[in-house]
Design a protein around this motif. Structure first.
Motif, PDB file in Angstrom:
ATOM      1  N   GLN A 100       0.841  -1.196   0.000  1.00 13.01           N
ATOM      2  CA  GLN A 100       0.000   0.000   0.000  1.00 13.01           C
ATOM      3  C   GLN A 100       0.875   1.245   0.000  1.00 13.01           C
ATOM      4  O   GLN A 100       1.900   1.296   0.682  1.00 13.01           O
ATOM      5  CB  GLN A 100      -0.912   0.018   1.228  1.00 13.01           C
ATOM      6  N   SER A 101       0.460   2.198  -0.760  1.00 12.86           N
ATOM      7  CA  SER A 101       1.195   3.454  -0.836  1.00 12.86           C
ATOM      8  C   SER A 101       0.552   4.469   0.091  1.00 12.86           C
ATOM      9  O   SER A 101      -0.640   4.751  -0.008  1.00 12.86           O
ATOM     10  CB  SER A 101       1.193   3.977  -2.284  1.00 12.86           C
ATOM     11  N   VAL A 102       1.332   5.008   1.019  1.00 15.86           N
ATOM     12  CA  VAL A 102       0.825   6.016   1.947  1.00 15.86           C
ATOM     13  C   VAL A 102       1.618   7.301   1.795  1.00 15.86           C
ATOM     14  O   VAL A 102       1.656   8.119   2.711  1.00 15.86           O
ATOM     15  CB  VAL A 102       0.922   5.508   3.410  1.00 15.86           C
ATOM     16  N   ARG A 103       2.222   7.479   0.678  1.00 16.16           N
ATOM     17  CA  ARG A 103       3.025   8.676   0.478  1.00 16.16           C
ATOM     18  C   ARG A 103       2.120   9.898   0.328  1.00 16.16           C
ATOM     19  O   ARG A 103       1.012   9.808  -0.201  1.00 16.16           O
ATOM     20  CB  ARG A 103       3.909   8.532  -0.774  1.00 16.16           C
ATOM     21  N   LEU A 104       2.626  11.047   0.801  1.00 13.37           N
ATOM     22  CA  LEU A 104       1.906  12.309   0.634  1.00 13.37           C
ATOM     23  C   LEU A 104       2.160  12.845  -0.773  1.00 13.37           C
ATOM     24  O   LEU A 104       3.225  12.615  -1.360  1.00 13.37           O
ATOM     25  CB  LEU A 104       2.373  13.323   1.676  1.00 13.37           C
ATOM     26  N   THR A 105       1.209  13.583  -1.295  1.00 14.39           N
ATOM     27  CA  THR A 105       1.370  14.212  -2.607  1.00 14.39           C
ATOM     28  C   THR A 105       2.377  15.347  -2.512  1.00 14.39           C
ATOM     29  O   THR A 105       2.736  15.806  -1.409  1.00 14.39           O
ATOM     30  CB  THR A 105       0.026  14.739  -3.098  1.00 14.39           C
ATOM     31  N   GLN A 106       2.804  15.813  -3.663  1.00 13.22           N
ATOM     32  CA  GLN A 106       3.754  16.918  -3.686  1.00 13.22           C
ATOM     33  C   GLN A 106       3.153  18.157  -3.051  1.00 13.22           C
ATOM     34  O   GLN A 106       3.837  18.886  -2.319  1.00 13.22           O
ATOM     35  CB  GLN A 106       4.164  17.212  -5.134  1.00 13.22           C
ATOM     36  N   ALA A 107       1.876  18.408  -3.299  1.00 10.22           N
ATOM     37  CA  ALA A 107       1.218  19.582  -2.709  1.00 10.22           C
ATOM     38  C   ALA A 107       1.153  19.468  -1.186  1.00 10.22           C
ATOM     39  O   ALA A 107       1.363  20.453  -0.457  1.00 10.22           O
ATOM     40  CB  ALA A 107      -0.181  19.735  -3.297  1.00 10.22           C
ATOM     41  N   LEU A 126       3.230  17.738   0.737  1.00  5.05           N
ATOM     42  CA  LEU A 126       4.575  17.905   1.272  1.00  5.05           C
ATOM     43  C   LEU A 126       4.991  19.368   1.308  1.00  5.05           C
ATOM     44  O   LEU A 126       5.601  19.829   2.288  1.00  5.05           O
ATOM     45  CB  LEU A 126       5.572  17.088   0.445  1.00  5.05           C
ATOM     46  N   GLU A 127       4.655  20.123   0.235  1.00  9.02           N
ATOM     47  CA  GLU A 127       4.995  21.552   0.226  1.00  9.02           C
ATOM     48  C   GLU A 127       4.237  22.304   1.314  1.00  9.02           C
ATOM     49  O   GLU A 127       4.818  23.153   2.006  1.00  9.02           O
ATOM     50  CB  GLU A 127       4.679  22.132  -1.147  1.00  9.02           C
ATOM     51  N   THR A 128       2.968  22.010   1.462  1.00  2.36           N
ATOM     52  CA  THR A 128       2.178  22.685   2.503  1.00  2.36           C
ATOM     53  C   THR A 128       2.698  22.328   3.887  1.00  2.36           C
ATOM     54  O   THR A 128       2.791  23.193   4.779  1.00  2.36           O
ATOM     55  CB  THR A 128       0.705  22.292   2.374  1.00  2.36           C
ATOM     56  N   LEU A 129       3.031  21.076   4.100  1.00  2.00           N
ATOM     57  CA  LEU A 129       3.555  20.651   5.399  1.00  2.00           C
ATOM     58  C   LEU A 129       4.889  21.326   5.704  1.00  2.00           C
ATOM     59  O   LEU A 129       5.160  21.706   6.850  1.00  2.00           O
ATOM     60  CB  LEU A 129       3.718  19.127   5.418  1.00  2.00           C
ATOM     61  N   ALA A 130       5.722  21.515   4.682  1.00  2.00           N
ATOM     62  CA  ALA A 130       7.002  22.192   4.889  1.00  2.00           C
ATOM     63  C   ALA A 130       6.796  23.651   5.272  1.00  2.00           C
ATOM     64  O   ALA A 130       7.494  24.193   6.149  1.00  2.00           O
ATOM     65  CB  ALA A 130       7.855  22.077   3.629  1.00  2.00           C
ATOM     66  N   VAL A 131       5.836  24.314   4.621  1.00  2.00           N
ATOM     67  CA  VAL A 131       5.552  25.713   4.959  1.00  2.00           C
ATOM     68  C   VAL A 131       5.087  25.834   6.401  1.00  2.00           C
ATOM     69  O   VAL A 131       5.518  26.721   7.151  1.00  2.00           O
ATOM     70  CB  VAL A 131       4.511  26.290   3.982  1.00  2.00           C
ATOM     71  N   GLY A 159      -7.971  22.425   0.908  1.00  3.95           N
ATOM     72  CA  GLY A 159      -8.133  20.970   0.845  1.00  3.95           C
ATOM     73  C   GLY A 159      -6.913  20.227   1.351  1.00  3.95           C
ATOM     74  O   GLY A 159      -7.031  19.195   2.033  1.00  3.95           O
ATOM     75  N   VAL A 160      -5.733  20.731   1.017  1.00  3.67           N
ATOM     76  CA  VAL A 160      -4.505  20.065   1.475  1.00  3.67           C
ATOM     77  C   VAL A 160      -4.377  20.149   2.986  1.00  3.67           C
ATOM     78  O   VAL A 160      -3.961  19.173   3.645  1.00  3.67           O
ATOM     79  CB  VAL A 160      -3.281  20.698   0.782  1.00  3.67           C
ATOM     80  N   ILE A 161      -4.748  21.270   3.568  1.00  5.44           N
ATOM     81  CA  ILE A 161      -4.652  21.424   5.021  1.00  5.44           C
ATOM     82  C   ILE A 161      -5.613  20.465   5.718  1.00  5.44           C
ATOM     83  O   ILE A 161      -5.276  19.866   6.752  1.00  5.44           O
ATOM     84  CB  ILE A 161      -4.918  22.886   5.419  1.00  5.44           C
ATOM     85  N   ARG A 162      -6.805  20.295   5.150  1.00 17.55           N
ATOM     86  CA  ARG A 162      -7.741  19.345   5.745  1.00 17.55           C
ATOM     87  C   ARG A 162      -7.173  17.931   5.712  1.00 17.55           C
ATOM     88  O   ARG A 162      -7.353  17.147   6.649  1.00 17.55           O
ATOM     89  CB  ARG A 162      -9.083  19.407   5.009  1.00 17.55           C
ATOM     90  N   THR A 163      -6.487  17.594   4.633  1.00 12.50           N
ATOM     91  CA  THR A 163      -5.866  16.267   4.551  1.00 12.50           C
ATOM     92  C   THR A 163      -4.787  16.090   5.612  1.00 12.50           C
ATOM     93  O   THR A 163      -4.694  15.042   6.268  1.00 12.50           O
ATOM     94  CB  THR A 163      -5.268  16.057   3.153  1.00 12.50           C
TER      95      THR A 163
END
Length: 321
Positions: free
Chosen positions: A223-230, A232-237, A259-263
């Motif tokens: 199973q893939s549980v990787r975060l999307t690029q968006a 990862l960028e939001t999490l870094a900010v 949407g990314v923050i909700r995820t």
């Protein structure tokens, strides 16, 4: 009046004093039907000829129960209870209390039964018994302390602090830190597949990075549980700018990030931490899980951004304005 004249006066009064049972009873009026008493009959209540002469009384006749300032005089051998007509049983019960009153010069109550302190009983005086001191916790030797720490660290699901471990084991916190360092060094020297590492303000067992491939194969099972690029960028900010609002994150990335923050919030990597004072917008920050996933003890351990920035970052910033 001088002291000597006062003592003479008291002695005279004591010498002339007659006990109540020896005082003559006043004659009762005779009725017409009663015969006249004989001339040689002794009056009722008169002292007998065989009665002992009244002893002289000196200043030593003062009763202890009257206190040091009392002026009442009793003949030797007579008690206050006898002169007042008290029964013998009452006199014997009260006499020890009276002697104790004179000894301390104040209000004295009978001794309380054993095991009762008189605390909380109205009208009683008692000495409060000190609370029993708790028994000190046994001091564990190094081997037992090491085993107890290892057992706890095997069952924790998040990093546990040294203070919590000290409270659970009832040991000094000064012993916990050095022992954890010793355990961690021992695991590393022995080459185990796991290590004891400090993370998120506490300690927890982790698998070693060189065995990550095997662990991922077992846990993920394809199973893939990787975060999307968006994401990862939001999490870094958020990690480098926290606490930060949604509008600020969107301004940095140049796109809407709701949407990314909700995820990220649903994954447990980001959480709300209050509101901004000026605008009232929600503020976001990273969570403890974020530190655990990255193996960091705090956000201060994040790598600096300067080596990753392009050389013409200022020109790019001016171009976007």
């Amino acid at each position: 009046m001088s002291d000597e004249e006062r003592r003479d006066s008291l002695a005279d009064q004591a010498a002339a004093w007659i006990p109540p049972w020896e005082r003559p009873t006043p004659p009762t009026p005779r009725t017409e039907t009663e015969p006249e008493p004989a001339a040689d009959a002794e009056p009722v209540g008169a002292p007998s000829a065989e009665a002992a002469p009244e002893p002289s009384v000196d200043l030593g006749g003062k009763r202890p129960s009257e206190g040091p300032n009392s002026s009442k005089i009793y003949p030797p051998g007579e008690t206050a209870g006898e002169s007042a007509g008290e029964p013998e049983a009452i006199r014997r019960a009260v006499e020890p209390v009276r002697v104790a009153e004179d000894a301390v010069g104040g209000d004295v109550r009978p001794a309380e039964p054993e095991g009762q302190s008189g605390v909380g009983v109205p009208g009683k005086r008692g000495r409060r018994r000190p609370a029993p001191e708790p028994e000190p916790a046994p001091v564990l030797d190094d081997a037992e302390l090491r085993g107890a720490l290892e057992a706890i660290l095997l069952v924790v699901d998040q990093p546990v602090s040294e203070l919590t471990l000290a409270q659970v084991l009832e040991q000094s916190p000064e012993r916990i830190g050095p022992m954890l360092d010793e355990i961690a060094a021992g695991y590393t020297a022995a080459g185990h597949g796991f290590e004891l590492r400090r993370a998120a303000g506490g300690w927890r067992l982790y698998t070693r990075p060189e065995y990550a491939t095997y662990v991922e194969r077992f846990v993920l099972e394809g199973q893939s549980v990787r975060l999307t690029q968006a994401a990862l960028e939001t999490l870094a900010v958020i990690a480098y700018k926290q606490p930060v609002t949604r509008s600020r994150i969107s301004a940095i990335r140049g796109v809407n990030c709701d949407g990314v923050i909700r995820t990220l919030v649903s994954r447990g990597l980001v959480e709300e931490c209050g509101t901004e004072a000026d605008s009232g917008a929600f503020l976001y920050r990273t969570t403890t899980m974020f530190l655990e996933k990255l193996g960091l003890n705090s956000v201060d351990d994040l790598p600096p951004l300067a080596p990753f920035l392009p050389d013409d970052v200022e020109e790019l910033a001016d171009a976007t304005r």
